[in-house]
Design an enzyme around this catalytic site. Structure first.
Site, short mmCIF file in Angstrom:
data_model
loop_
_atom_site.label_atom_id
_atom_site.label_comp_id
_atom_site.label_asym_id
_atom_site.label_seq_id
_atom_site.Cartn_x
_atom_site.Cartn_y
_atom_site.Cartn_z
N ASN A 1 19.32 16.75 49.18
CA ASN A 1 18.14 16.89 50.04
C ASN A 1 16.87 16.37 49.38
OD1 ASN A 1 19.55 17.84 52.19
ND2 ASN A 1 18.99 19.98 51.93
N HIS B 1 25.85 24.70 48.19
CA HIS B 1 25.17 23.96 49.25
C HIS B 1 26.13 22.98 49.93
CE1 HIS B 1 21.95 21.02 50.76
NE2 HIS B 1 22.03 22.04 51.59
N GLU C 1 27.47 20.99 46.58
CA GLU C 1 26.60 21.15 45.42
C GLU C 1 26.73 22.59 44.91
OE1 GLU C 1 22.93 18.03 46.21
OE2 GLU C 1 22.86 19.93 47.27
N SER D 1 19.05 25.34 52.03
CA SER D 1 18.87 23.90 51.82
C SER D 1 17.64 23.60 51.00
CB SER D 1 18.83 23.16 53.15
OG SER D 1 18.16 23.87 54.12
N1 3HC Z 1 35.07 19.12 62.82
C1 3HC Z 1 36.20 18.48 62.47
N2 3HC Z 1 36.30 17.15 62.39
C2 3HC Z 1 35.21 16.43 62.71
C3 3HC Z 1 33.98 17.03 63.06
C4 3HC Z 1 33.95 18.43 63.12
N3 3HC Z 1 32.83 19.12 63.44
N4 3HC Z 1 33.07 16.04 63.29
C5 3HC Z 1 33.69 14.88 63.06
N5 3HC Z 1 34.97 15.10 62.71
C6 3HC Z 1 35.97 14.11 62.32
C7 3HC Z 1 36.54 13.39 63.52
O1 3HC Z 1 37.68 14.04 64.03
C8 3HC Z 1 36.86 12.01 62.95
O2 3HC Z 1 38.11 12.04 62.32
P1 3HC Z 1 39.02 10.70 62.26
O3 3HC Z 1 38.14 9.62 61.69
O4 3HC Z 1 40.16 11.04 61.38
O5 3HC Z 1 39.38 10.44 63.68
C9 3HC Z 1 35.82 11.81 61.86
O6 3HC Z 1 35.32 13.11 61.54
C10 3HC Z 1 34.69 10.93 62.32
O7 3HC Z 1 34.11 11.50 63.50
P2 3HC Z 1 33.66 10.66 64.78
O8 3HC Z 1 34.62 9.51 65.02
O9 3HC Z 1 33.43 11.61 65.89
O10 3HC Z 1 32.22 10.10 64.45
P3 3HC Z 1 31.70 9.20 63.30
O11 3HC Z 1 32.72 8.27 62.75
O12 3HC Z 1 30.46 8.65 63.86
O13 3HC Z 1 31.35 10.23 62.13
C11 3HC Z 1 29.94 11.77 61.05
C12 3HC Z 1 30.55 11.35 62.37
C13 3HC Z 1 31.04 12.25 60.11
C14 3HC Z 1 29.01 12.93 61.37
C15 3HC Z 1 29.19 10.54 60.42
O14 3HC Z 1 28.34 9.96 61.35
C16 3HC Z 1 28.39 10.92 59.18
O15 3HC Z 1 28.93 11.02 58.09
N6 3HC Z 1 27.07 11.08 59.38
C17 3HC Z 1 26.16 11.51 58.28
C18 3HC Z 1 26.22 13.00 58.14
C19 3HC Z 1 25.36 13.48 57.02
O16 3HC Z 1 24.68 12.74 56.34
N7 3HC Z 1 25.40 14.79 56.83
C20 3HC Z 1 24.59 15.44 55.82
C21 3HC Z 1 23.34 15.94 56.43
S1 3HC Z 1 22.30 16.76 55.26
C22 3HC Z 1 22.87 18.33 55.23
O17 3HC Z 1 23.76 18.74 55.93
C23 3HC Z 1 22.19 19.25 54.24
C24 3HC Z 1 21.35 20.27 54.92
O18 3HC Z 1 20.88 21.16 53.92
C25 3HC Z 1 20.15 19.70 55.66
#
Ligand code: 3HC
Length: 293
Positions: free
Chosen positions: A200, A150, A162, A129
Site C-alpha cells: 500500500n 495483511h 504481508e 491496511s
Molecule cells: N473468488 C474466487 N475466484 C476468483 C474471484 C473470487 N472472488 N475473483 C476472481 N477469481 C478468479 C476467477 O475465477 C478467474 O480464474 P481463472 O483464470 O482460473 O478462470 C481468475 O480469478 C481471474 O478472474 P476474472 O477472469 O474474473 O477477471 P480478471 O482476469 O480480470 O482478474 C483480478 C480479476 C484477479 C481481480 C485482476 O484484475 C487483478 O489482479 N486485479 C488487481 C487486483 C489488485 O491489485 N488487488 C490488490 C488491491 S490492494 C489491497 O487489496 C490492499 C488493501 O489494503 C487496500
C-alpha cells in the site's frame, strides 16, 4: 511466556469483503474457522459471498467432476461456523485475525476485551491496511504475540500475504504467522510496521497520482487505465483499481497519512476523491465511482 501453538482453529472478526475472503481461504486449506460479526445480516451476506466464490474455485479445481466439486464445497463450508460474540469464540482458538472497521478506538475496544478472555497462547493479528500494528497492540498484554497479516483483495486470488512485525513481535510469533501464511497457499513477505507496509505504501500514492492526473485533464480515466494496463502490464488500471479497492478505503488511507505526514505531497488526498466519497460513490460496491459498474 508460552510457546505459540501451530494454528488449527482461526477466529476471523469482521464479515466484510476481506473477512469473508480470509475465512474462505483458511477453510479451503484445512483450518477450522469461526467468522465473527456483531451483525447477523453481515454474517449471512458473508456466507453467501463465500459460497459463490468457493463455487468458482471448485469449478476451476474440479471441472466436470461434479461429485468432487460438491465434496470440496461441503467440506469447506462445513469447517466454517459463524458467531456474533467474539469473546466466547476466542476462549478456544489459536489465532485471531481482525478485519473490522479502520478505526483505532473501535479496534482498541475489541482487542482489550479479547485480551481479557483469550488464553495467553492465542496470537492476535490485524488485517489493517494503514494503521499501526504496534498502536493497535498497545491495549493488550500480549505485544509479543501480536502482528499484522495483511491480505489483498480478492483474497482467494491474490497470492501475497504481508506478515508485519512490530518491535515487540517475538520470533516465535513471526514464524507461526509465516507458517500459517504458507499453509494458506500464500507467498509471504516480512515487513516492519510502517505506514502502508510494502504494497500500500507504493500502490496508494500511485492511485492518488492517477486521480490527480485525471483532475489536471491530462487524459481520460479510460486512457489512463489503458495506458497502465498495456504500458506497464498491470492487470487493472489505477482508476479501475481504486474503484475496486473502494474509494472510501483509498480516502481513509490517504487522509490518515496526510494528517500524520502533512509535508508529504504524495500522501495528499485528491479533491475529486473526497467529493466522490462524500456523494456516496465508493466504487464497485456502490455501483459508481470513477466508473459506473
Ligand atoms: N473468488 C474466487 N475466484 C476468483 C474471484 C473470487 N472472488 N475473483 C476472481 N477469481 C478468479 C476467477 O475465477 C478467474 O480464474 P481463472 O483464470 O482460473 O478462470 C481468475 O480469478 C481471474 O478472474 P476474472 O477472469 O474474473 O477477471 P480478471 O482476469 O480480470 O482478474 C483480478 C480479476 C484477479 C481481480 C485482476 O484484475 C487483478 O489482479 N486485479 C488487481 C487486483 C489488485 O491489485 N488487488 C490488490 C488491491 S490492494 C489491497 O487489496 C490492499 C488493501 O489494503 C487496500
Amino acid at each position: 511466556m508460552s510457546c505459540a501453538r501451530s494454528v488449527s482453529h482461526v477466529t476471523i472478526i469482521g464479515g466484510g469483503l476481506m473477512g469473508s475472503g480470509i475465512t474462505q481461504v483458511a477453510a479451503q486449506t484445512g483450518h477450522r474457522v469461526t467468522l465473527v460479526d456483531l451483525d447477523q445480516n453481515i454474517l449471512d451476506g458473508a456466507t453467501a459471498r463465500i459460497t459463490k466464490s468457493l463455487a468458482r474455485v471448485a469449478k476451476k479445481k474440479f471441472g466436470d467432476d461434479a461429485d468432487g466439486a460438491k465434496a470440496f464445497m461441503d467440506t469447506t463450508m462445513g469447517s466454517i461456523s459463524t458467531a456474533t460474540d467474539a469473546c466466547s469464540v476466542v476462549k478456544d482458538t489459536d489465532l485471531v485475525i481482525e478485519a473490522i472497521v479502520e478505526n483505532m478506538a473501535v479496534k482498541h475496544r475489541l482487542f482489550k476485551e479479547l485480551d481479557s478472555v483469550a488464553p495467553q497462547s492465542v496470537i492476535f493479528t490485524s488485517n489493517t491496511s494503514s494503521l499501526s500494528i504496534a498502536e493497535i497492540a498497545e491495549v493488550t498484554s500480549r505485544k509479543d504475540r501480536f502482528g499484522g497479516l495483511h491480505f489483498f483483495n480478492p483474497v482467494p486470488v491474490m497470492k501475497l500475504l504481508e506478515v508485519v512485525k512490530t518491535a515487540d513481535t517475538s520470533a516465535e510469533t513471526l514464524s507461526a504467522l509465516t507458517a500459517f501464511g504458507k499453509k494458506l497457499g500464500k507467498v509471504t513477505v516480512e515487513c516492519s510496521d510502517t505506514p502502508g507496509f510494502i504494497v500500500n505504501r507504493l500502490l496508494v500514492p500511485n492511485l492518488a497520482e492517477a486521480i490527480k492526473m485525471l483532475e489536471r485533464g491530462v487524459a481520460s480515466a479510460q486512457d489512463i487505465d489503458t495506458a497502465m494496463k498495456l504500458g506497464a502490464g498491470h492487470p487493472m488500471g489505477p482508476l479501475q483499481l481504486a474503484d475496486y479497492v473502494g474509494l472510501d478505503t483509498c480516502c481513509f488511507i490517504l487522509d490518515g497519512w496526510s494528517e500524520k505526514y502533512p509535508d508529504v505531497e504524495l500522501f495528499k488526498t485528491p479533491e475529486s476523491l473526497k467529493k466522490l466519497v462524500s456523494e456516496g460513490k465508493l466504487g464497485n460496491k456502490t455501483g459508481e465511482g470513477f466508473y459506473k459498474h
